[in-house]
Design a protein around this motif. Sequence first.
Motif, PDB file in Angstrom:
ATOM      1  N   UNK A  76      -5.283 -12.593  15.451  1.00  0.00           N
ATOM      2  CA  UNK A  76      -4.841 -11.570  14.498  1.00  0.00           C
ATOM      3  C   UNK A  76      -5.098 -12.028  13.063  1.00  0.00           C
ATOM      4  N   UNK A  77      -4.819 -13.291  12.791  1.00  0.00           N
ATOM      5  CA  UNK A  77      -5.052 -13.842  11.440  1.00  0.00           C
ATOM      6  C   UNK A  77      -6.540 -13.849  11.125  1.00  0.00           C
ATOM      7  N   UNK A  78      -7.367 -14.178  12.121  1.00  0.00           N
ATOM      8  CA  UNK A  78      -8.821 -14.190  11.911  1.00  0.00           C
ATOM      9  C   UNK A  78      -9.330 -12.793  11.590  1.00  0.00           C
ATOM     10  N   UNK A  79      -8.760 -11.770  12.262  1.00  0.00           N
ATOM     11  CA  UNK A  79      -9.150 -10.382  11.971  1.00  0.00           C
ATOM     12  C   UNK A  79      -8.752 -10.011  10.550  1.00  0.00           C
ATOM     13  N   UNK A  80      -7.567 -10.440  10.130  1.00  0.00           N
ATOM     14  CA  UNK A  80      -7.101 -10.172   8.763  1.00  0.00           C
ATOM     15  C   UNK A  80      -8.040 -10.832   7.748  1.00  0.00           C
ATOM     16  N   UNK A  81      -8.437 -12.047   8.014  1.00  0.00           N
ATOM     17  CA  UNK A  81      -9.333 -12.765   7.096  1.00  0.00           C
ATOM     18  C   UNK A  81     -10.735 -12.159   7.063  1.00  0.00           C
ATOM     19  N   UNK A  82     -11.135 -11.522   8.178  1.00  0.00           N
ATOM     20  CA  UNK A  82     -12.505 -11.016   8.293  1.00  0.00           C
ATOM     21  C   UNK A  82     -12.715  -9.639   7.685  1.00  0.00           C
ATOM     22  N   UNK A  83     -11.629  -8.861   7.525  1.00  0.00           N
ATOM     23  CA  UNK A  83     -11.822  -7.528   6.939  1.00  0.00           C
ATOM     24  C   UNK A  83     -12.121  -7.674   5.449  1.00  0.00           C
ATOM     25  N   UNK A  84     -12.587  -6.604   4.838  1.00  0.00           N
ATOM     26  CA  UNK A  84     -13.001  -6.679   3.432  1.00  0.00           C
ATOM     27  C   UNK A  84     -11.791  -6.891   2.522  1.00  0.00           C
ATOM     28  N   UNK A  85     -12.006  -7.469   1.331  1.00  0.00           N
ATOM     29  CA  UNK A  85     -10.894  -7.635   0.384  1.00  0.00           C
ATOM     30  C   UNK A  85     -10.191  -6.319   0.067  1.00  0.00           C
ATOM     31  N   UNK A  86     -10.964  -5.237  -0.041  1.00  0.00           N
ATOM     32  CA  UNK A  86     -10.358  -3.931  -0.329  1.00  0.00           C
ATOM     33  C   UNK A  86      -9.449  -3.489   0.819  1.00  0.00           C
ATOM     34  N   UNK A  87      -9.883  -3.734   2.060  1.00  0.00           N
ATOM     35  CA  UNK A  87      -9.061  -3.370   3.220  1.00  0.00           C
ATOM     36  C   UNK A  87      -7.795  -4.220   3.272  1.00  0.00           C
ATOM     37  N   UNK A  88      -7.922  -5.518   2.972  1.00  0.00           N
ATOM     38  CA  UNK A  88      -6.745  -6.393   2.960  1.00  0.00           C
ATOM     39  C   UNK A  88      -5.730  -5.917   1.927  1.00  0.00           C
ATOM     40  N   UNK A  89      -6.232  -5.584   0.736  1.00  0.00           N
ATOM     41  CA  UNK A  89      -5.347  -5.128  -0.337  1.00  0.00           C
ATOM     42  C   UNK A  89      -4.641  -3.835   0.048  1.00  0.00           C
ATOM     43  N   UNK A  90      -5.404  -2.888   0.626  1.00  0.00           N
ATOM     44  CA  UNK A  90      -4.824  -1.599   1.014  1.00  0.00           C
ATOM     45  C   UNK A  90      -3.783  -1.780   2.115  1.00  0.00           C
ATOM     46  N   UNK A  91      -4.104  -2.626   3.092  1.00  0.00           N
ATOM     47  CA  UNK A  91      -3.197  -2.858   4.212  1.00  0.00           C
ATOM     48  C   UNK A  91      -1.892  -3.491   3.734  1.00  0.00           C
ATOM     49  N   UNK A  92      -2.007  -4.481   2.860  1.00  0.00           N
ATOM     50  CA  UNK A  92      -0.811  -5.161   2.361  1.00  0.00           C
ATOM     51  C   UNK A  92       0.018  -4.250   1.457  1.00  0.00           C
ATOM     52  N   UNK A  93      -0.659  -3.421   0.652  1.00  0.00           N
ATOM     53  CA  UNK A  93       0.065  -2.491  -0.226  1.00  0.00           C
ATOM     54  C   UNK A  93       0.813  -1.448   0.601  1.00  0.00           C
ATOM     55  N   UNK A  94       0.148  -0.906   1.631  1.00  0.00           N
ATOM     56  CA  UNK A  94       0.794   0.082   2.497  1.00  0.00           C
ATOM     57  C   UNK A  94       1.981  -0.555   3.221  1.00  0.00           C
ATOM     58  N   UNK A  95       1.782  -1.764   3.742  1.00  0.00           N
ATOM     59  CA  UNK A  95       2.848  -2.450   4.468  1.00  0.00           C
ATOM     60  C   UNK A  95       4.050  -2.703   3.567  1.00  0.00           C
ATOM     61  N   UNK A  96       3.788  -3.089   2.319  1.00  0.00           N
ATOM     62  CA  UNK A  96       4.878  -3.365   1.377  1.00  0.00           C
ATOM     63  C   UNK A  96       5.697  -2.109   1.100  1.00  0.00           C
ATOM     64  N   UNK A  97       5.008  -0.962   0.952  1.00  0.00           N
ATOM     65  CA  UNK A  97       5.714   0.293   0.678  1.00  0.00           C
ATOM     66  C   UNK A  97       6.504   0.757   1.904  1.00  0.00           C
ATOM     67  N   UNK A  98       5.923   0.623   3.080  1.00  0.00           N
ATOM     68  CA  UNK A  98       6.619   1.005   4.308  1.00  0.00           C
ATOM     69  C   UNK A  98       7.845   0.114   4.508  1.00  0.00           C
ATOM     70  N   UNK A  99       7.671  -1.185   4.260  1.00  0.00           N
ATOM     71  CA  UNK A  99       8.802  -2.115   4.413  1.00  0.00           C
ATOM     72  C   UNK A  99       9.910  -1.800   3.407  1.00  0.00           C
ATOM     73  N   UNK A 100       9.524  -1.539   2.158  1.00  0.00           N
ATOM     74  CA  UNK A 100      10.507  -1.247   1.114  1.00  0.00           C
ATOM     75  C   UNK A 100      11.330  -0.009   1.468  1.00  0.00           C
ATOM     76  N   UNK A 101      10.662   1.030   1.938  1.00  0.00           N
ATOM     77  CA  UNK A 101      11.367   2.268   2.314  1.00  0.00           C
ATOM     78  C   UNK A 101      12.352   2.001   3.447  1.00  0.00           C
ATOM     79  N   UNK A 102      11.912   1.270   4.469  1.00  0.00           N
ATOM     80  CA  UNK A 102      12.765   1.055   5.626  1.00  0.00           C
ATOM     81  C   UNK A 102      13.877   0.048   5.333  1.00  0.00           C
ATOM     82  N   UNK A 103      13.686  -0.858   4.385  1.00  0.00           N
ATOM     83  CA  UNK A 103      14.779  -1.727   3.948  1.00  0.00           C
ATOM     84  C   UNK A 103      15.889  -0.884   3.321  1.00  0.00           C
TER      85      UNK A 103
END
Length: 436
Positions: A76-103
């Motif tokens: 899973x970590x290797x897949x995260x490292x292999x995707x594009x920087x833009x995809x990593x940024x988008x994924x982490x930004x979306x995850x942060x917003x979803x986590x913040x809402x559910x917190x």
Amino acid sequence: MLNLRQLSTASATFEAEFQRVLHWSAETDAGIETRVAEILADVRARGDAAVLDYTARFDQLSVSSMSELELTRDELKAAFDAITPAQRTALQAAAARVRSYHELQKQHSGLSWSYRDADGNLLGQKVTPLDRVGIYVPGGKAAYPSSVLMNAIPAHVAGVPEIIMVVPTPKGEKNPLVLAAAYVAGVSRAFTVGGSQAVAALAYGTATIPRVDKITGPGNAYVASAKKHVFGQVGIDMIAGPSEILVLADGSTPPDWVAMDLFSQAEHDELAQSILLCPDADYIARVAEAIERLLPTMPRQAVIRASLEGRGALIHTRSMDEACEISNRIAPEHLEVSSSEPHRWEPQLRHAGAIFLGAFTSESLGDYCAGPNHVLPTSGTARFSSPLGVYDFQKRSSLIEVSEAGAQILGPIAAELAYGEGLQAHARAAELRLKG
């Protein structure tokens, strides 16, 4: 030329035509029901061996052991490292917003509480997370990393110690964004297994895949049927139908925006439903023109066309108030209030999975990164059910501590009612605590 229904609430035949638009049978094909029952029974009896057989048959993925179907944390970590920087940024930004809402959701609704009454009795509620949950992530025709975030993050926020993900990978093709999303969302274990066999493995447990307490996440008709069959053995979130969008428009939003929003659900599959409600006939005509003009530019235009012609509609209403009334009858999964005054109409809207307020709030933003969950009730079930949330991964236990003084007050009440029900042991258990 697109054959898209255009209805008017002023028409004498509106009600009959409207019912035809809404009609969708949630009944599962009898053949699917029979096959699913066979698969569930086989997995329950043979465990891993059956899972391997069905994975080879349905996903054309032949392996010799279940260990080859488990995705390690390193992978899973290797897949995260292999995707594009833009995809990593988008994924982490979306995850942060979803986590913040559910917190925030957890803070406001997921708390234990208790109090003591005048007699010294302690009464309250204890909220605890489920021990282990399974999340089903669709695969095959499309990959949905957003579904990983929306299912795993609220479970993680709720405090679930173990989150098991299953995802089909036909012919062994793994989507790196799905794997990366599992890494970002904190999935505990992941298996490349799908279909009814995956649901059965999660519900009953095998030598390799642990039994869970609840299964969440969407899937095809086989997955939906399997979830229905195992409910009671485990909890489930819901039985999801085709995706839906209803746009409530006052004519102030650019027609192209509304046309594309209707497309955004129609492109999911041929049974998806897209409806526009608007009191402005000229505006409806402009949206219809935009649909005709934009449809040929869509890569999934064949699916969109089939969806719009089969279950779509542009409905002219007498007023926005009437549009709100019809919206409540439909109880859509996604409801866009595409108006210059969205907060004027929102109080009238009682039934919807999610309500998107204002022209800039496209449904797609909610699907991916706004924060609220995109796992929503469909097929009118928003009348009585809610979006997936932290509360779906928690359970509540009542707390009761009766004082000696309290027992003298409550005991006679309980005994009287118990004798009335013919349950003498209940009554005597209460009476034994009474003084004298």
